[in-house]
Design an enzyme around this catalytic site. Structure first.
Site, PDB file in Angstrom:
ATOM      1  N   ASP A 235      -2.432   1.261   6.656  1.00  0.00           N
ATOM      2  CA  ASP A 235      -3.596   1.308   5.770  1.00  0.00           C
ATOM      3  C   ASP A 235      -4.280  -0.070   5.703  1.00  0.00           C
ATOM      4  OD1 ASP A 235      -5.140   2.932   3.846  1.00  0.00           O
ATOM      5  OD2 ASP A 235      -4.424   1.431   2.414  1.00  0.00           O
ATOM      6  N   LYS A 239      -8.176  -1.299   6.973  1.00  0.00           N
ATOM      7  CA  LYS A 239      -9.112  -2.130   6.206  1.00  0.00           C
ATOM      8  C   LYS A 239      -9.497  -3.375   7.004  1.00  0.00           C
ATOM      9  CE  LYS A 239      -7.281  -0.399   1.858  1.00  0.00           C
ATOM     10  NZ  LYS A 239      -6.300  -0.596   0.778  1.00  0.00           N
TER      11      LYS A 239
END
Ligand SMILES: NC(=O)c1ccc[n+]([C@@H]2O[C@H](COP(=O)([O-])OP(=O)(O)OC[C@H]3O[C@@H](n4cnc5c(N)ncnc54)[C@H](OP(=O)(O)O)[C@@H]3O)[C@@H](O)[C@H]2O)c1
Ligand SMILES: *[C@@H]1O[C@H](CO)[C@@H](O)[C@H](O)[C@H]1NC(C)=O
Ligand SMILES: *[C@@H]1O[C@H](CO)[C@@H](O)[C@H](O)[C@H]1NC(C)=O
Length: 376
Positions: A235, A239
């Site tokens: 994750d 980003k």
């Protein structure tokens, strides 16, 4: 009154909070001279829309009903066709969603909102861009697949907003965009972009063992149902990729070096969550404790960060000075340090809560309002 038609894909924690914010901000928006006209809400299987999307909208009462049905875990189709709205299911929902995007994109304008967690929305998003729609995302996946998809979505930068994909409601993308458009070259970005891993690293600093910290984090609801989804670093890498692409770097997910906090043999395909939490993770305690001590003897602490520098994005544990914004970070806050010509010795620092349905939805709402000048 300026009318902004919106179509929402995804009605989970974030999507429902967004609908609630839209309803509760009615008078604020009226004072600003704008009105958000909700012309469709989708979950994974269905679409709810008014009969005539050019003239009608889903009223606030219906939006509240949508929220209460979805919060019980029921499918949107349970709404049934009532009160002047239509419910489309399966492939019909997909086709009708496209019809709305085509019709409104070419006439009144439309903001298509992606608050799903799916890779599948990218197809409709790309078509929507072609039809002249604006796109607002909380979902990172459409922006982190192929460069071809990315180029298409980001083709008209004025028509896309995705503040909530990095740091939830924190103005990370907005700040970085301003730096970029001022011609100030960004040399380096270092960010702690996972609330879960931020919490884990600051607890480790206090001398607690990794296994205990992760178990507590799970009990407190700080982690995904399978904590390995956080510990893998995927994750954070998504980003990092979004920030790197914003800087113009031609990077794909596969080229990012990601340090997972657990070895492959403890992966989701190999052992169960329970086995990992009760037998696997304790085997990792000692080596990480040694790293914490080593860092401390250097005047440093460990942080799980993404580092963007030159043409590389790296994600993993780094020693950072105790006496830096990153080193002083405690708990589950996110932080981003941006180094550029203007922010050279001292970085520009953006810090605060980087997750939560409410904050994330607020970021999406602000993105929509930011697009108002594109609507007649
Ligand atoms: N929550 C946070 O703190 C946070 C912070 C930053 C970013 N985000 C991002 O925000 C997004 C939403 O998060 P969430 O927590 O609200 O997720 P969630 O609770 O899992 O909700 C996802 C929703 O998307 C729907 N959906 C799935 N596939 C779809 C499709 N193909 N088309 C339309 N809708 C589809 C699901 O439908 P069903 O109800 O039928 O399953 C569900 O309603 C995610 O991408 C997440 O990464 C979240
Ligand atoms: C966000 O919403 C989801 C789905 O309703 C819920 O399970 C989760 O606990 C919420 N998260 C927070 C931080 O409130
Ligand atoms: C979609 O499914 C719901 C519930 O099963 C049903 O009430 C509704 O009529 C269906 N919509 C269409 C257009 O078939």
């Amino acid at each position: 009154m300026k009318k902004i038609p919106v179509l929402l894909m995804g009605c989970g924690g974030v999507g429902r909070h967004l609908l609630q914010h839209i309803v509760s901000c009615r008078s604020l928006h009226a004072e600003m001279g704008v009105h958000l006209r909700v012309v469709g809400v989708c979950d994974s299987k269905s679409l709810v829309a008014p009969v005539d999307v050019l003239k009608e909208e889903l009223n606030d009462e219906l939006l509240s009903e949508v929220c209460s049905i979805k919060s019980t875990g029921s499918p949107l189709s349970n709404l049934g066709a009532s009160g002047g709205c239509q419910v489309f299911n399966g492939s019909e929902a997909k086709r009708e969603t496209e019809e709305i995007a085509k019709l409104l994109g070419k006439s009144t304008g439309l903001a298509v909102l992606d608050c799903s967690a799916s890779v599948e929305t990218v197809e409709i998003l790309m078509k929507a861009v072609d039809w002249g729609c604006c796109v607002v995302l909380a979902n990172k996946k459409p922006l982190t697949s192929s460069l071809e998809h990315y180029d298409k979505l980001a083709l008209h930068p004025r028509f896309i907003r995705h503040e909530s994909t990095v740091g939830a409601g924190l103005p990370v993308i907005a700040s970085l965009s301003r730096i970029i458009s001022s011609g100030d070259p960004v040399h380096r970005i270092v960010g702690s972009l996972s609330g879960t891993l931020g919490y884990v690293m600051s607890e480790l600093e206090d001398g607690k063992p990794l296994s205990q910290v992760v178990r507590v984090a799970k009990t407190l609801g700080y982690t995904e149902p399978d904590p390995r989804d956080d510990l893998s670093g995927m994750d954070v890498a998504r980003k990092g990729l979004i920030l790197a692409r914003l800087l113009g770097k031609r990077i794909v997910m596969d080229s990012i070096k990601i340090e997972s906090l657990y070895p492959e043999e403890m992966g989701p395909g190999v052992i169960s969550v329970d086995d990992f939490l009760h037998n696997g993770i304790v085997k990792l305690d000692q080596s990480i404790e040694e790293r914490v001590k080593r860092a401390s003897s250097n005047g440093c602490v460990l942080r799980y960060v993404c580092v963007i520098e030159g043409s590389s994005v790296q994600v993993g544990i780094r020693e950072v000075s105790k006496d830096s914004p990153l080193g002083r970070l405690r708990g589950s806050d996110n932080i981003v340090e941006i180094y550029s010509r203007c922010y050279k010795a001292q970085p520009l620092v953006i810090q605060g809560a980087g997750a939560g349905n409410d904050t994330t939805a607020a970021g999406v709402l602000a993105d929509i309002i930011d697009l108002q000048d594109l609507f007649p």
